[in-house]
Design a protein around this motif. Sequence first.
Motif, PDB file in Angstrom:
ATOM      1  N   THR A   1      46.373  22.613  46.822  1.00 28.18           N
ATOM      2  CA  THR A   1      47.763  23.083  46.739  1.00 28.18           C
ATOM      3  C   THR A   1      48.054  24.100  47.830  1.00 28.18           C
ATOM      4  OG1 THR A   1      47.796  22.749  44.336  1.00 28.18           O
ATOM      5  CG2 THR A   1      49.465  24.212  45.260  1.00 28.18           C
ATOM      6  N   MET A   2      47.139  25.051  48.028  1.00 21.74           N
ATOM      7  CA  MET A   2      47.359  26.090  49.025  1.00 21.74           C
ATOM      8  C   MET A   2      47.323  25.517  50.442  1.00 21.74           C
ATOM      9  SD  MET A   2      45.211  29.156  47.185  1.00 21.74           S
ATOM     10  CE  MET A   2      46.076  30.596  47.796  1.00 21.74           C
ATOM     11  N   LYS A   3      46.475  24.533  50.684  1.00 23.11           N
ATOM     12  CA  LYS A   3      46.430  23.901  52.006  1.00 23.11           C
ATOM     13  C   LYS A   3      47.709  23.112  52.283  1.00 23.11           C
ATOM     14  CE  LYS A   3      41.386  23.585  52.280  1.00 23.11           C
ATOM     15  NZ  LYS A   3      40.212  22.698  52.159  1.00 23.11           N
TER      16      LYS A   3
ATOM     17  N   ARG B   1      57.431  19.524  42.843  1.00 20.11           N
ATOM     18  CA  ARG B   1      56.830  18.232  42.506  1.00 20.11           C
ATOM     19  C   ARG B   1      55.770  17.799  43.530  1.00 20.11           C
ATOM     20  NH1 ARG B   1      60.513  14.065  39.365  1.00 20.11           N
ATOM     21  NH2 ARG B   1      58.404  13.824  38.520  1.00 20.11           N
ATOM     22  N   LEU B   2      54.930  18.745  43.896  1.00 26.42           N
ATOM     23  CA  LEU B   2      53.916  18.513  44.920  1.00 26.42           C
ATOM     24  C   LEU B   2      52.774  17.674  44.345  1.00 26.42           C
ATOM     25  CD1 LEU B   2      53.966  19.533  47.832  1.00 26.42           C
ATOM     26  CD2 LEU B   2      52.417  21.373  47.146  1.00 26.42           C
ATOM     27  N   THR B   3      52.441  16.599  45.060  1.00 27.11           N
ATOM     28  CA  THR B   3      51.378  15.685  44.631  1.00 27.11           C
ATOM     29  C   THR B   3      50.524  15.316  45.839  1.00 27.11           C
ATOM     30  OG1 THR B   3      52.730  14.756  42.845  1.00 27.11           O
ATOM     31  CG2 THR B   3      50.895  13.418  43.635  1.00 27.11           C
ATOM     32  N   ARG B   4      49.219  15.275  45.605  1.00 34.32           N
ATOM     33  CA  ARG B   4      48.316  14.810  46.659  1.00 34.32           C
ATOM     34  C   ARG B   4      47.254  13.911  46.057  1.00 34.32           C
ATOM     35  NH1 ARG B   4      47.412  13.771  52.173  1.00 34.32           N
ATOM     36  NH2 ARG B   4      45.308  12.935  52.103  1.00 34.32           N
ATOM     37  N   ARG B   5      47.171  12.681  46.587  1.00 32.90           N
ATOM     38  CA  ARG B   5      46.160  11.728  46.151  1.00 32.90           C
ATOM     39  C   ARG B   5      45.190  11.456  47.289  1.00 32.90           C
ATOM     40  NH1 ARG B   5      51.042   9.400  44.388  1.00 32.90           N
ATOM     41  NH2 ARG B   5      51.383   9.646  42.147  1.00 32.90           N
TER      42      ARG B   5
ATOM     43  N   THR C   1      48.795  17.153  54.230  1.00 29.49           N
ATOM     44  CA  THR C   1      50.110  16.545  54.017  1.00 29.49           C
ATOM     45  C   THR C   1      50.238  16.053  52.580  1.00 29.49           C
ATOM     46  OG1 THR C   1      50.148  15.801  56.314  1.00 29.49           O
ATOM     47  CG2 THR C   1      51.694  14.737  54.800  1.00 29.49           C
ATOM     48  N   PRO C   2      51.313  16.427  51.877  1.00 25.95           N
ATOM     49  CA  PRO C   2      51.494  15.937  50.501  1.00 25.95           C
ATOM     50  C   PRO C   2      51.686  14.423  50.463  1.00 25.95           C
ATOM     51  CG  PRO C   2      53.013  17.751  51.000  1.00 25.95           C
ATOM     52  CD  PRO C   2      52.402  17.325  52.294  1.00 25.95           C
ATOM     53  N   THR C   3      51.201  13.819  49.381  1.00 23.99           N
ATOM     54  CA  THR C   3      51.537  12.419  49.125  1.00 23.99           C
ATOM     55  C   THR C   3      53.004  12.301  48.754  1.00 23.99           C
ATOM     56  OG1 THR C   3      49.280  12.017  48.353  1.00 23.99           O
ATOM     57  CG2 THR C   3      50.952  10.387  47.747  1.00 23.99           C
TER      58      THR C   3
END
Length: 240
Positions: free
Chosen positions: A43-45, A6-10, A52-54
Amino acid sequence: MIEIERLTRRFGAFTAVDDVSFTVAKGEVLGFLGPNGAGKSTTMKMLAGFVTPTSGTARIAGFDIAEQPVQAKRAMGFLPEGAPTYPEMTVTDFLAFCGRIRGFSGRTLDEKLAIAMAQTQLEGVRLQPIETLSKGFKRRVGLAQALLHDPPVLVLDEPTDGLDPNQKHEVRDLIQRMAPDKAIIISTHILEEVSAVCTRAIIIARGKVLADSPPAALMRPGQTLDQVFRDLTLAPREAA
Protein backbone atom coordinates in the motif's frame (compact mmCIF):
# COMPACT_ATOMS: atom_id res chain seq x y z
CA MET A 1 -3.49 15.61 2.10
CA ILE A 2 -3.48 11.84 1.51
CA GLU A 3 -6.37 10.17 -0.32
CA ILE A 4 -6.51 6.47 -1.07
CA GLU A 5 -9.58 5.31 -2.94
CA ARG A 6 -10.40 1.65 -3.58
CA LEU A 7 -6.73 0.77 -4.01
CA THR A 8 -6.12 -2.79 -5.20
CA ARG A 9 -2.97 -4.62 -6.21
CA ARG A 10 -2.84 -8.17 -7.56
CA PHE A 11 0.24 -10.24 -8.31
CA GLY A 12 -1.10 -12.97 -10.57
CA ALA A 13 -3.79 -14.82 -8.61
CA PHE A 14 -2.65 -13.28 -5.30
CA THR A 15 -4.37 -10.12 -4.08
CA ALA A 16 -1.92 -8.20 -1.87
CA VAL A 17 -4.15 -5.14 -1.34
CA ASP A 18 -7.91 -5.48 -1.69
CA ASP A 19 -10.12 -2.39 -2.19
CA VAL A 20 -8.47 -0.21 0.49
CA SER A 21 -9.75 3.34 1.06
CA PHE A 22 -8.84 6.00 3.63
CA THR A 23 -7.75 9.63 3.93
CA VAL A 24 -5.23 11.43 6.15
CA ALA A 25 -5.61 15.15 6.90
CA LYS A 26 -3.00 17.72 7.88
CA GLY A 27 -2.23 17.32 11.59
CA GLU A 28 -2.99 13.59 11.62
CA VAL A 29 -0.46 10.84 12.34
CA LEU A 30 -1.83 7.52 11.11
CA GLY A 31 -0.39 4.28 12.45
CA PHE A 32 -0.61 1.56 9.77
CA LEU A 33 -0.55 -1.86 11.44
CA GLY A 34 -0.71 -5.43 10.24
CA PRO A 35 1.03 -8.81 10.35
CA ASN A 36 3.74 -9.72 7.86
CA GLY A 37 2.21 -10.07 4.41
CA ALA A 38 -0.86 -8.00 5.33
CA GLY A 39 -0.33 -5.51 2.48
CA LYS A 40 1.16 -2.57 4.44
CA SER A 41 4.34 -2.09 2.44
CA THR A 42 2.56 -2.68 -0.88
CA THR A 43 0.00 0.00 0.00
CA MET A 44 2.75 2.45 0.93
CA LYS A 45 4.72 1.69 -2.24
CA MET A 46 1.62 2.37 -4.33
CA LEU A 47 1.06 5.61 -2.44
CA ALA A 48 4.68 6.59 -3.14
CA GLY A 49 4.48 5.68 -6.84
CA PHE A 50 6.89 2.72 -6.71
CA VAL A 51 4.20 0.11 -7.44
CA THR A 52 1.38 0.62 -9.95
CA PRO A 53 -2.12 -0.20 -8.64
CA THR A 54 -4.17 -2.84 -10.40
CA SER A 55 -7.13 -0.53 -9.77
CA GLY A 56 -8.02 2.45 -7.61
CA THR A 57 -6.29 5.76 -7.07
CA ALA A 58 -3.94 7.48 -4.63
CA ARG A 59 -3.49 11.24 -4.33
CA ILE A 60 -0.92 13.33 -2.47
CA ALA A 61 -1.88 16.96 -1.78
CA GLY A 62 -4.53 16.61 -4.49
CA PHE A 63 -2.16 15.20 -7.14
CA ASP A 64 -2.84 11.74 -8.57
CA ILE A 65 0.30 9.65 -8.08
CA ALA A 66 -0.16 7.92 -11.46
CA GLU A 67 -1.26 10.90 -13.58
CA GLN A 68 0.76 13.67 -11.85
CA PRO A 69 3.72 11.79 -10.35
CA VAL A 70 6.23 14.67 -10.25
CA GLN A 71 3.87 17.04 -8.45
CA ALA A 72 2.76 14.30 -6.04
CA LYS A 73 6.33 13.28 -5.17
CA ARG A 74 7.39 16.89 -4.60
CA ALA A 75 4.82 17.02 -1.80
CA MET A 76 5.92 13.76 -0.18
CA GLY A 77 8.83 12.38 1.80
CA PHE A 78 9.09 8.58 1.62
CA LEU A 79 11.10 6.29 3.88
CA PRO A 80 10.78 2.76 2.45
CA GLU A 81 11.60 -0.47 4.21
CA GLY A 82 15.35 -0.97 3.86
CA ALA A 83 15.83 2.51 2.36
CA PRO A 84 18.42 2.26 -0.45
CA THR A 85 21.54 4.45 -0.42
CA TYR A 86 24.90 4.63 -2.15
CA PRO A 87 27.01 2.96 0.55
CA GLU A 88 30.35 4.34 -0.64
CA MET A 89 29.10 7.95 -0.29
CA THR A 90 29.51 9.90 2.92
CA VAL A 91 26.34 10.97 4.72
CA THR A 92 26.82 14.58 3.57
CA ASP A 93 27.48 13.60 -0.06
CA PHE A 94 24.44 11.33 -0.21
CA LEU A 95 22.07 13.90 1.29
CA ALA A 96 23.51 16.61 -0.96
CA PHE A 97 22.89 14.31 -3.95
CA CYS A 98 19.27 13.85 -2.81
CA GLY A 99 18.92 17.61 -2.33
CA ARG A 100 20.20 18.40 -5.82
CA ILE A 101 17.69 15.90 -7.27
CA ARG A 102 15.03 17.88 -5.38
CA GLY A 103 16.23 21.05 -7.11
CA PHE A 104 18.21 22.69 -4.30
CA SER A 105 21.64 24.26 -4.72
CA GLY A 106 24.04 26.71 -3.10
CA ARG A 107 23.12 28.22 0.27
CA THR A 108 19.60 26.77 0.16
CA LEU A 109 20.99 23.25 -0.21
CA ASP A 110 23.45 23.83 2.65
CA GLU A 111 20.61 25.02 4.89
CA LYS A 112 18.42 22.04 4.00
CA LEU A 113 21.28 19.63 4.76
CA ALA A 114 22.02 21.27 8.11
CA ILE A 115 18.37 21.14 9.20
CA ALA A 116 17.84 17.51 8.11
CA MET A 117 21.03 16.33 9.82
CA ALA A 118 20.17 18.22 13.01
CA GLN A 119 16.66 16.74 13.04
CA THR A 120 18.05 13.21 12.73
CA GLN A 121 21.22 13.83 14.77
CA LEU A 122 23.64 12.87 12.03
CA GLU A 123 26.17 15.69 12.46
CA GLY A 124 28.65 13.41 14.24
CA VAL A 125 28.84 10.97 11.31
CA ARG A 126 28.34 13.39 8.42
CA LEU A 127 31.76 12.63 6.89
CA GLN A 128 31.60 8.83 7.29
CA PRO A 129 30.84 6.50 4.37
CA ILE A 130 27.32 5.13 4.81
CA GLU A 131 28.61 1.54 4.56
CA THR A 132 30.53 2.05 7.82
CA LEU A 133 27.44 3.09 9.80
CA SER A 134 25.36 0.97 12.16
CA LYS A 135 21.87 -0.11 11.15
CA GLY A 136 20.38 2.62 13.33
CA PHE A 137 22.45 5.39 11.73
CA LYS A 138 21.66 4.07 8.23
CA ARG A 139 17.97 4.27 9.14
CA ARG A 140 18.45 7.87 10.23
CA VAL A 141 20.12 8.68 6.89
CA GLY A 142 17.00 7.32 5.16
CA LEU A 143 14.80 9.43 7.40
CA ALA A 144 16.92 12.53 6.72
CA GLN A 145 16.45 12.21 2.96
CA ALA A 146 12.68 11.94 3.47
CA LEU A 147 12.66 15.15 5.54
CA LEU A 148 15.18 17.07 3.42
CA HIS A 149 12.69 19.10 1.34
CA ASP A 150 10.29 19.69 4.28
CA PRO A 151 7.33 18.00 2.53
CA PRO A 152 3.73 18.40 3.76
CA VAL A 153 3.23 14.60 3.56
CA LEU A 154 5.43 11.89 5.11
CA VAL A 155 5.11 8.17 4.40
CA LEU A 156 7.39 6.29 6.81
CA ASP A 157 7.77 2.51 6.72
CA GLU A 158 9.13 1.33 10.11
CA PRO A 159 10.96 4.63 10.86
CA THR A 160 12.47 3.41 14.16
CA ASP A 161 13.61 0.00 12.89
CA GLY A 162 17.13 -0.72 14.17
CA LEU A 163 17.26 2.25 16.56
CA ASP A 164 18.16 1.91 20.21
CA PRO A 165 15.61 3.01 22.87
CA ASN A 166 16.99 6.57 23.11
CA GLN A 167 17.02 6.96 19.33
CA LYS A 168 13.45 5.64 19.11
CA HIS A 169 12.39 8.26 21.65
CA GLU A 170 14.15 11.02 19.68
CA VAL A 171 12.47 10.03 16.39
CA ARG A 172 9.06 9.86 18.08
CA ASP A 173 9.61 13.33 19.53
CA LEU A 174 10.56 14.60 16.07
CA ILE A 175 7.38 13.14 14.55
CA GLN A 176 5.28 14.76 17.27
CA ARG A 177 6.92 18.15 16.65
CA MET A 178 6.30 17.91 12.90
CA ALA A 179 2.76 16.52 13.18
CA PRO A 180 0.74 19.78 13.37
CA ASP A 181 2.03 20.91 9.96
CA LYS A 182 2.02 17.59 8.09
CA ALA A 183 -0.02 14.51 7.23
CA ILE A 184 1.99 11.45 8.32
CA ILE A 185 1.59 7.69 7.81
CA ILE A 186 3.76 5.37 9.91
CA SER A 187 3.93 1.64 9.32
CA THR A 188 5.01 -0.08 12.53
CA HIS A 189 4.77 -3.28 14.57
CA ILE A 190 5.30 -1.45 17.86
CA LEU A 191 2.08 -0.75 19.78
CA GLU A 192 3.93 1.59 22.12
CA GLU A 193 4.86 3.70 19.10
CA VAL A 194 1.24 3.92 17.95
CA SER A 195 0.08 4.96 21.41
CA ALA A 196 2.91 7.51 21.72
CA VAL A 197 2.64 9.37 18.40
CA CYS A 198 -0.44 8.36 16.41
CA THR A 199 -3.83 10.06 16.41
CA ARG A 200 -5.40 7.20 14.42
CA ALA A 201 -4.65 3.55 13.75
CA ILE A 202 -5.61 1.43 10.77
CA ILE A 203 -5.21 -2.33 11.03
CA ILE A 204 -4.92 -4.31 7.80
CA ALA A 205 -4.83 -8.08 7.27
CA ARG A 206 -4.92 -10.15 4.07
CA GLY A 207 -5.05 -6.88 2.12
CA LYS A 208 -8.25 -5.60 3.77
CA VAL A 209 -8.81 -2.89 6.39
CA LEU A 210 -10.12 -4.45 9.62
CA ALA A 211 -10.29 -1.32 11.78
CA ASP A 212 -9.82 2.46 11.61
CA SER A 213 -10.10 4.36 14.89
CA PRO A 214 -8.13 6.17 17.62
CA PRO A 215 -5.48 3.88 19.14
CA ALA A 216 -7.17 3.83 22.54
CA ALA A 217 -10.31 2.34 20.99
CA LEU A 218 -8.38 -0.56 19.48
CA MET A 219 -5.91 -1.50 22.18
CA ARG A 220 -6.24 -2.42 25.82
CA PRO A 221 -3.30 -1.75 28.16
CA GLY A 222 -0.75 -4.55 28.03
CA GLN A 223 -2.06 -6.09 24.79
CA THR A 224 0.32 -7.44 22.18
CA LEU A 225 -0.19 -6.80 18.50
CA ASP A 226 -1.10 -10.47 17.98
CA GLN A 227 -3.83 -10.14 20.62
CA VAL A 228 -5.24 -7.05 18.89
CA PHE A 229 -5.38 -8.92 15.56
CA ARG A 230 -6.99 -11.93 17.23
CA ASP A 231 -9.66 -9.77 18.86
CA LEU A 232 -10.50 -8.11 15.56
CA THR A 233 -10.63 -11.33 13.55
CA LEU A 234 -12.61 -13.27 16.17
CA ALA A 235 -15.11 -10.56 17.07
CA PRO A 236 -17.38 -11.02 14.03
CA ARG A 237 -17.53 -14.80 14.56
CA GLU A 238 -18.36 -14.38 18.25
CA ALA A 239 -21.09 -11.89 17.40
CA ALA A 240 -22.51 -14.36 14.91
